[in-house]
Write a protein that holds these residues in place. Structure first.
Motif, PDB file in Angstrom:
ATOM      1  N   LYS A 145      -1.608   7.844   0.098  1.00  9.29           N
ATOM      2  CA  LYS A 145      -2.848   8.183   0.812  1.00  9.29           C
ATOM      3  C   LYS A 145      -2.539   9.036   2.044  1.00  9.29           C
ATOM      4  O   LYS A 145      -1.543   8.810   2.716  1.00  9.29           O
TER       5      LYS A 145
ATOM      6  N   GLU B 128       0.825  -1.213   0.000  1.00 10.43           N
ATOM      7  CA  GLU B 128       0.000   0.000   0.000  1.00 10.43           C
ATOM      8  C   GLU B 128       0.856   1.258   0.000  1.00 10.43           C
ATOM      9  O   GLU B 128       0.355   2.358  -0.193  1.00 10.43           O
ATOM     10  N   ALA B 129       2.138   1.096   0.276  1.00 13.01           N
ATOM     11  CA  ALA B 129       3.036   2.253   0.292  1.00 13.01           C
ATOM     12  C   ALA B 129       4.348   1.875  -0.379  1.00 13.01           C
ATOM     13  O   ALA B 129       5.374   1.722   0.274  1.00 13.01           O
ATOM     14  N   GLY B 130       4.292   1.695  -1.682  1.00 12.21           N
ATOM     15  CA  GLY B 130       5.513   1.441  -2.438  1.00 12.21           C
ATOM     16  C   GLY B 130       5.668  -0.012  -2.833  1.00 12.21           C
ATOM     17  O   GLY B 130       5.184  -0.911  -2.159  1.00 12.21           O
TER      18      GLY B 130
ATOM     19  N   ASP C 139       0.401   7.397   4.080  1.00 11.85           N
ATOM     20  CA  ASP C 139       0.775   6.006   3.901  1.00 11.85           C
ATOM     21  C   ASP C 139       0.794   5.779   2.399  1.00 11.85           C
ATOM     22  O   ASP C 139      -0.270   5.730   1.765  1.00 11.85           O
ATOM     23  N   GLY C 140       1.989   5.693   1.840  1.00 13.68           N
ATOM     24  CA  GLY C 140       2.099   5.687   0.389  1.00 13.68           C
ATOM     25  C   GLY C 140       1.545   6.995  -0.147  1.00 13.68           C
ATOM     26  O   GLY C 140       1.899   8.064   0.344  1.00 13.68           O
TER      27      GLY C 140
ATOM     28  N   VAL D 138      -0.382  12.877   7.850  1.00 13.88           N
ATOM     29  CA  VAL D 138       0.343  11.611   7.903  1.00 13.88           C
ATOM     30  C   VAL D 138      -0.006  10.825   6.640  1.00 13.88           C
ATOM     31  O   VAL D 138      -1.181  10.642   6.318  1.00 13.88           O
TER      32      VAL D 138
ATOM     33  N   ILE E 148      -3.706   9.647   5.710  1.00 11.92           N
ATOM     34  CA  ILE E 148      -4.519   8.862   6.640  1.00 11.92           C
ATOM     35  C   ILE E 148      -4.783   9.600   7.944  1.00 11.92           C
ATOM     36  O   ILE E 148      -5.490   9.103   8.795  1.00 11.92           O
ATOM     37  N   LYS E 149      -4.260  10.817   8.079  1.00 13.58           N
ATOM     38  CA  LYS E 149      -4.537  11.562   9.306  1.00 13.58           C
ATOM     39  C   LYS E 149      -4.167  13.027   9.110  1.00 13.58           C
ATOM     40  O   LYS E 149      -3.196  13.336   8.441  1.00 13.58           O
TER      41      LYS E 149
ATOM     42  N   ARG F 198       3.192  -4.401   8.939  1.00  9.94           N
ATOM     43  CA  ARG F 198       3.677  -3.025   8.913  1.00  9.94           C
ATOM     44  C   ARG F 198       2.678  -2.155   9.667  1.00  9.94           C
ATOM     45  O   ARG F 198       1.488  -2.173   9.369  1.00  9.94           O
TER      46      ARG F 198
ATOM     47  N   GLN G 171       8.875   6.146   2.745  1.00 10.94           N
ATOM     48  CA  GLN G 171       7.447   6.025   3.062  1.00 10.94           C
ATOM     49  C   GLN G 171       7.203   5.129   4.268  1.00 10.94           C
ATOM     50  O   GLN G 171       6.094   5.080   4.783  1.00 10.94           O
TER      51      GLN G 171
ATOM     52  N   ILE H 201      -1.907   3.825  13.887  1.00  8.11           N
ATOM     53  CA  ILE H 201      -3.080   4.294  13.170  1.00  8.11           C
ATOM     54  C   ILE H 201      -3.354   3.472  11.915  1.00  8.11           C
ATOM     55  O   ILE H 201      -4.333   3.720  11.233  1.00  8.11           O
TER      56      ILE H 201
END
Lengths: 383, 383
Positions: free
Chosen positions: B339, A34-36, B336-337, B334, B341-342, A332, A315, A341
């Motif tokens: 996205k 989801e992140a790279g 994540d990739g 914040v 998310i906060k 992760r 990331q 979070i």
């Protein structure tokens, strides 16, 4: 004569090529997260149940096999002979040679610290407990072996040895210790080291600012209590505080912010239940006992973890990467301060292997160790 | 004679103390955030509507004042005289001297690039547009002034000049350009630079891999279209892709992942509405037009932003820190990739000032610039 030398050289080359053939032949695996996007490469294999791993300054890895061997493995997959000079070990069940870390002053002292299941003296005894020693690494030899800690008391059990070794920023050493399974109620009392985090100085002496040094009847090495079997631990790079991963019973793995004198509840409170069902303790909350910062219900069987701080995965900065045994996944976790979070589970379908621990290399890449009779070391790099 | 010298020295000292008195007297402000406690210190003040800021290798800051001045400010708050050698500017409304960045080869070339509102030739003309020039910084002088880009066409407007300057990893320069407010429909057509991101080489020539170089009737500098007024832009350190911040109408600020040839919708689609109410365009979605990666409804008036990559705030690694004008807040996002998310909004109660931009210092600390007739520069450090 020349011809013979050449033939010999070719034979040796062929032999070497054969030994590492599988490693060099396996194509890297490309995985989308989801992140790279990441790439997984096998860099060593065939070691028996690797438990711990530490990078040496030259980029080679010091690797423990639970059966009682320590080896140096190069990042090109060359597996060295077992190091000589280890102490006797109780290599049964979950016991054996466990974690390994370099001393903070390794560059000058060449000292390494390791944890292991230590047998009681006397041939017939089945009593054992977790212990920690250090030794000086000299080539393929461990010299000047020095014992610094033994968990008290010794128990006849093949379970729940802990035991991660983590240096605190102040140069003291945290050791995570299991409840030995059969003795879980002792995790609540201060007269023993079962189900505890302990904190010692590098020479094995007790830091005088440990929380229970002035408590009558308490073992002075104790840092925190109420644990089951912490197979992962790391210092949070932001808060500089110890985090521990609690391998819970069926349901109820936890991550805890592990602070001095705190009680993490086991076996009085837990989110888990007995294997096969059946309530443990009094519930999930109790005054004077800490709540985890994160939990997995059902359990994923948490093992080693890191906070990622390298430069290869911008990331994933400050993310927790955690090995799961039962779920066969690399977890992760995205943090915001002390809160988690987001969770992503990686590599379950692509690898599908029990993962014992995660180590960050000096190159900023991530190294993943499987828990198998023929363990592998994987290197994770960005794609 | 000696006495006179001493008196003179004391007088000079007293005078200097007076000039910077307010800065040195203000106590640092301690602020709690959801991820760590921070300290805010005023390091310079009294500059007029700072718009852009770039750190020089010696740790001093190159600062633009929208009224048309550039100065060097030391981190101890010493404000230098205006640099000489700037081109003529249209310093009215939102126009004037805007962003400033060092050339990638500044260490050897001493070149700086800056954006500004450029007047049309001829004294009576009110026509103007955003332009970019570079010059060689030599002490307090800008020499060898070289013009590299002018937005086409020039418009009689005091609004929506953009204009952040961002170097791509390949050494090309992104320039964000506003729609000039009165000409918003032109953001959708390729025959002009209004409401566009453009991409040029460092010498002002057109990169031959720009997306519209072979499109008949298109201006070849265009990178992406359908923008309103991007007052913030930065390269995402993970994906290496440009992100732009869209200062929307009432409601409808956006963050976009800004890719070649893409249409970001303005004014056909938007989450905003006209000031005072009233629909703009056709709605919020349309085929062939991009959705933002994040939006603020109602609008907070987004300005400059960074992706934080320093080592002083491990818990903010890879977070976006974004200045808000109207909401008077520092927004922390914040990721994540790709996205978000906060979101956390900081410093609204503690500072309560319009924020123009955020810069990461070479020391890993964060520098925050207010948009006021007497702008301040704040330094943010961990507590």
């Amino acid at each position: 004569m020349k011809r013979t030398t050449l033939t010999l050289a070719l034979c040796l080359f062929a032999f070497q090529a054969e030994v590492y053939a599988e490693v060099t032949r396996a194509a890297p695996l490309n995985v989308k997260t989801e992140a790279g996007n990441i790439q997984i490469k096998t860099i060593a294999e065939g070691l028996e149940n690797i438990w711990g791993m530490a990078f040496l300054p030259d980029g080679n890895m010091l690797v423990t096999e639970r059966a009682g061997r320590m080896r140096i493995v190069s990042t090109t997959g060359k597996v060295g002979e077992p190091l000589t000079g280890l102490p006797p070990m109780y290599a049964k069940g979950q016991g054996g040679l466990l974690d390994v870390v370099l001393a903070p002053d390794f560059a000058t002292s060449q000292k390494i610290y390791f944890s292991y299941a230590e047998p009681a003296e006397g041939e017939a005894s089945e009593l054992n407990s977790t212990a920690v020693s250090f030794a000086v690494l000299n080539g393929n030899k461990l010299e000047n072996l020095t014992h610094v800690f033994s968990q008290q008391p010794k128990i006849n059990s093949g379970h729940h040895f802990g035991s991660r070794l983590v240096w605190a920023p102040d140069g003291t050493l945290f050791i995570t210790l299991g409840d030995r399974y059969s003795e879980k109620d002792k995790a609540q009392t201060l007269d023993n080291h079962l189900g505890k985090v302990v904190r010692i100085n590098a020479d094995g002496s007790v830091p005088q600012n440990n929380p229970f040094v002035n408590t009558a009847g308490a073992l002075p090495e104790i840092w925190s209590i109420g644990h089951r079997n912490m197979q992962g631990a790391a210092i949070n790079p932001t808060s500089k505080v110890l985090w521990t991963g609690e391998h819970g019973p069926q349901g109820g793995d936890e991550l805890n912010i592990d602070q001095a004198a705190k009680n993490y509840g086991w076996p009085v409170i837990t989110y888990g239940e007995n294997y096969g069902g059946g309530k443990i303790g009094e519930g999930t909350h109790k005054a004077g006992m800490e709540q985890p910062v994160y939990k997995w219900v059902p359990s994923i069987a948490t093992a080693g973890f890191i906070f990622y701080t390298g430069d290869k995965f911008p990331q994933w900065q400050n993310n927790i990467l955690l090995a799961s045994l039962k779920e066969k996944t690399l977890v992760r976790l995205v943090l915001d301060g002390d809160k988690i979070i987001k969770e992503e589970r990686l590599l379950k379908t692509e690898l599908g292997q029990r993962l014992r621990t995660v180590v960050q290399g000096p190159d900023g890449l991530i190294y993943l160790v499987t828990d198998e009779a023929k363990s592998k070391i994987y290197q994770i790099s960005p794609q």
